[in-house]
Design an enzyme around this catalytic site. Structure first.
Site, PDB file in Angstrom:
ATOM      1  N   HIS A   1      -5.129   2.065   2.655  1.00 34.77           N
ATOM      2  CA  HIS A   1      -5.075   1.097   3.668  1.00 34.77           C
ATOM      3  C   HIS A   1      -5.532   2.357   5.016  1.00 34.77           C
ATOM      4  CE1 HIS A   1      -0.864   3.164   3.199  1.00 34.77           C
ATOM      5  NE2 HIS A   1      -1.169   3.229   5.285  1.00 34.77           N
TER       6      HIS A   1
ATOM      7  N   GLY B   1       0.684  -1.178  -0.029  1.00 34.11           N
ATOM      8  CA  GLY B   1       0.060  -0.291   0.047  1.00 34.11           C
ATOM      9  C   GLY B   1       0.863   1.364  -0.215  1.00 34.11           C
ATOM     10  N   CYS B   2      -0.113   2.479  -0.441  1.00 35.08           N
ATOM     11  CA  CYS B   2       0.935   3.477  -0.790  1.00 35.08           C
ATOM     12  C   CYS B   2       0.938   4.355   0.884  1.00 35.08           C
ATOM     13  CB  CYS B   2       0.587   4.286  -1.119  1.00 35.08           C
ATOM     14  SG  CYS B   2      -1.398   4.770  -0.925  1.00 35.08           S
ATOM     15  N   ALA B   3       1.702   5.428   0.854  1.00 35.05           N
ATOM     16  CA  ALA B   3       1.976   5.839   1.970  1.00 35.05           C
ATOM     17  C   ALA B   3       2.833   4.796   3.356  1.00 35.05           C
ATOM     18  CB  ALA B   3       1.147   6.422   2.816  1.00 35.05           C
TER      19      ALA B   3
END
Length: 296
Positions: A188, A118-120
């Site tokens: 997320h 997931g990003c971040a």
């Protein structure tokens, strides 16, 4: 610290006009002309469970109490039958503290975290797969009439994505009706906010559908199963491990839902084909989003 009291169940929707969530930035375009656009804000939020610091998350900053509760639930640090005595959020310190009746200590678990796709910089922990293996998802159905109504409604609702881009959204739906719509820089975070909202207000998961604008990864499958939701839908594509996990646990996994099209790679037995496609409109150019040509 500000104590967050339990409140009646609200309908959460994105607020693109909230000045705290975006910032205007000046730049130049392909012709060299000056342009001004809005971009999402990104700020740290440090989460404590009782006296222990758990994680610092990068988030747009809305609904910190739901994000905190949902993160702990989806990381199996908080059980659904645990008694949460209070959730405190300090805006100046950018800290949220979740307090429970019983003592908690996750020092060993925090050493085993794995960065997700997931990003971040989402994280997951090694015991989550064991936690979902024993879950029996409820029997439910996904009518294609609900699916098309749901995606059409979501794509035409005001959102930070349409205002500023660079953001993911997750929507909790019942039949074809969106109930809770959250956005954040990482999918997320967006799904954790929904998990926290459901926990705080005692929302039944058995007849719900979770929609996301992001990829259907192993992380998204695990979080959906942890929440007890039997159906996960995305306008984007799949990862192989996400599909494998969905098939193992009996989750209905539907992706690439754009206009009249969709693909189910797991749990297709829940789908009821009750919609005449002659009456379904293709997605308009105005509301086409990330992932139209790819699966990112």
């Amino acid at each position: 610290m500000m104590k967050i009291d339990k409140a009646p169940v609200p309908l959460i929707v994105p607020n693109p006009d909230d000045p705290r969530l975006t910032q205007s930035v000046t730049g130049t375009d392909q012709t060299g002309a000056k342009v001004e656009i809005k971009v999402p804000m990104e700020r740290p939020l440090t989460l404590y469970l009782n006296a222990q610091e758990i994680v610092t998350m990068m988030t747009i900053g809305d609904y910190p109490e739901y994000l905190a509760l949902g993160y702990l639930l989806n990381q199996n640090m908080l059980k659904y039958n645990d008694a949460v005595t209070e959730v405190e959020y300090d805006d100046d310190l950018q800290v949220v503290v979740v307090r429970t009746e019983h003592h908690t200590n996750f020092e060993a678990k925090l050493k085993r975290r794995t960065q997700t796709s997931g990003c971040a910089q989402g994280t997951a922990f090694g015991d989550l797969l064991e936690a979902v293996e024993s879950v029996a998802l409820p029997k439910a159905e996904l009518r294609t009439s609900w699916l098309y109504q749901m995606t059409q409604t979501i794509n035409t609702m005001p959102s930070l994505y349409l205002e500023a881009g660079a953001i993911h959204g997750c929507v909790l739906c019942k039949e074809g009706e969106p109930l809770c719509y959250t956005e954040d820089v990482g999918r997320h975070n967006a799904v954790d906010k929904i998990a926290g909202w459901m926990y705080r207000h005692g929302v039944d998961a058995s007849d719900k559908i979770l929609y996301t604008t992001g990829r259907l990864t192993s992380e998204m499958v695990i979080k959906t199963v942890r929440m007890g939701i039997p159906i996960l839908v995305s306008r984007s594509g799949f990862t192989a491990w996400g599909v494998d996990l969905a098939r193992q646990v009996g989750l209905t996994l539907v992706g690439r839902t754009r206009g009249k099209r969709f693909i189910a790679l797991a749990g297709a037995e829940r789908i009821v084909y009750d919609q005449n496609l002659d009456y379904v409109e293709e997605e308009s150019a105005k509301h086409k989003r990330k992932g139209e040509r790819g699966d990112d």
